[in-house]
Enzyme design. Structure first.
Site, PDB file in Angstrom:
ATOM      1  N   LYS A  68      93.183   8.729 -23.392  1.00  0.00           N
ATOM      2  CA  LYS A  68      93.237   6.974 -23.380  1.00  0.00           C
ATOM      3  C   LYS A  68      92.787   6.435 -22.091  1.00  0.00           C
ATOM      4  O   LYS A  68      92.033   5.371 -21.739  1.00  0.00           O
ATOM      5  CB  LYS A  68      94.207   6.360 -23.821  1.00  0.00           C
ATOM      6  CG  LYS A  68      94.510   6.642 -25.311  1.00  0.00           C
ATOM      7  CD  LYS A  68      95.501   5.776 -26.123  1.00  0.00           C
ATOM      8  CE  LYS A  68      95.782   6.003 -27.547  1.00  0.00           C
ATOM      9  NZ  LYS A  68      96.638   5.090 -28.097  1.00  0.00           N
ATOM     10  N   ASP A 104      94.931  -1.184 -29.695  1.00  0.00           N
ATOM     11  CA  ASP A 104      96.397  -0.893 -30.150  1.00  0.00           C
ATOM     12  C   ASP A 104      97.310  -2.346 -29.818  1.00  0.00           C
ATOM     13  O   ASP A 104      97.795  -2.792 -30.622  1.00  0.00           O
ATOM     14  CB  ASP A 104      97.026   0.086 -28.819  1.00  0.00           C
ATOM     15  CG  ASP A 104      96.624   1.604 -29.301  1.00  0.00           C
ATOM     16  OD1 ASP A 104      96.333   1.912 -30.654  1.00  0.00           O
ATOM     17  OD2 ASP A 104      96.198   2.310 -28.467  1.00  0.00           O
TER      18      ASP A 104
END
Ligand code: ATR
Length: 269
Positions: A68, A104
């Site tokens: 990420k 997210d």
């Protein structure tokens, strides 16, 4: 049917063989009538994977652990909040450019906003790892007053300092009057089903309680919150919504969240 027009999407991570993302995306693509397919790629060499995405014209990619943050230098552009979080969970391949996004935080914030208007609310965030970090930025974006509690106080303090939030020791936090409590730790996840990150007796009636753990879907934390009269949000809600936000970025169309949750529930049974 997969044919010569099919657009390819996927997830890169390692390990990735237990990912639920293919369930989310292939089900939604089918219901939306899109000629698209989504695969899981277990990646060893990130630079080679990026070349593959560019060279093969893969349209959109989800990014998971451990890439990420590592993915950022390989991208052409970074959307604002993803830049602040320094974590990308979504790549959109558009006009020859790879653009990094983070959904997210949107997944968490949108799930909460179904239950409560977030502005100026007091929120207790349990945890200071990757998931907590994305959620913290979402809460900041919505103007919440956030208190962070974490097992390792130093890590909690570091996240809180980055965000301008408070990080309090447990004793001080117990007395706080918050409207929302979020578990962003892995406590309660299978096989530790019998654990909860927060004492039941401190859960006040009417507050919103969210868990990011989705295995099991009904964690001990959520079960106890319901018993105390709290309004609960399970981990599948955030998972479904971060995926739905990815589809919206890639296609400009919103998939149906309830159907995605149904697919996930069936996959976990
Ligand atoms: P993720 O990316 O899913 O957030 P992570 O970065 O490994 O995963 O973070 C896990 C979080 O759960 C951390 O806040 C961790 O606390 P520490 O920073 O003290 O390690 C928390 N956590 C994991 N197991 C825990 C446990 N048994 N009790 C309390 N907190 C726990």
């Amino acid at each position: 049917m997969i044919n010569a027009q099919t657009q390819l999407y996927g997830i890169i991570g390692n390990p990735v063989r237990h990912s639920l993302s293919p369930i989310i995306h292939n089900g939604a693509f089918r219901r939306m009538g899109l000629n698209a397919a989504y695969l899981a790629f277990e990646v060893e060499n990130l630079a080679a994977a990026i070349s593959g995405i560019r060279g093969l014209g893969i349209r959109g990619v989800s990014v998971t652990i451990p890439f990420k943050t590592a993915i950022i230098p390989f991208l052409d552009q970074l959307e604002e909040v993803a830049g602040k979080i320094q974590a990308v969970n979504t790549i959109c391949h558009e006009g020859g450019k790879l653009i990094g996004h983070n959904t997210d935080w949107r997944g968490a914030v949108e799930a909460l906003e179904e239950k409560i208007e977030l502005r100026e609310k007091k929120v207790l965030l349990l945890g200071a790892g990757g998931a907590a970090r994305a959620i913290a930025f979402g809460l900041q974006e919505r103007g919440c007053q956030v208190f962070i509690a974490n097992r390792s106080l130093e890590k909690g303090r570091k996240l809180a300092a980055t965000m301008g939030f408070a990080c309090l020791p447990l004793a001080a936090i117990k007395g706080l009057d918050v409207q929302v409590i979020i578990n962003a730790t892995s406590v309660g996840m299978h096989p530790q089903d019998s654990e909860s990150p927060w004492p039941k007796e401190l859960l006040k009636e009417g507050i919103v309680v969210m868990d990011i753990v989705y295995q099991p879907v009904r964690t001990k934390f959520l079960h106890e919150a319901e018993e105390r009269g709290c309004r609960t949000i399970d981990g599948l809600e955030m998972l479904a919504r971060q995926g739905a936000a990815q589809i919206e970025i890639w296609t400009g169309k919103k998939p149906d969240i309830r159907s995605i949750k149904g697919d996930l529930q069936r996959a976990l049974e």
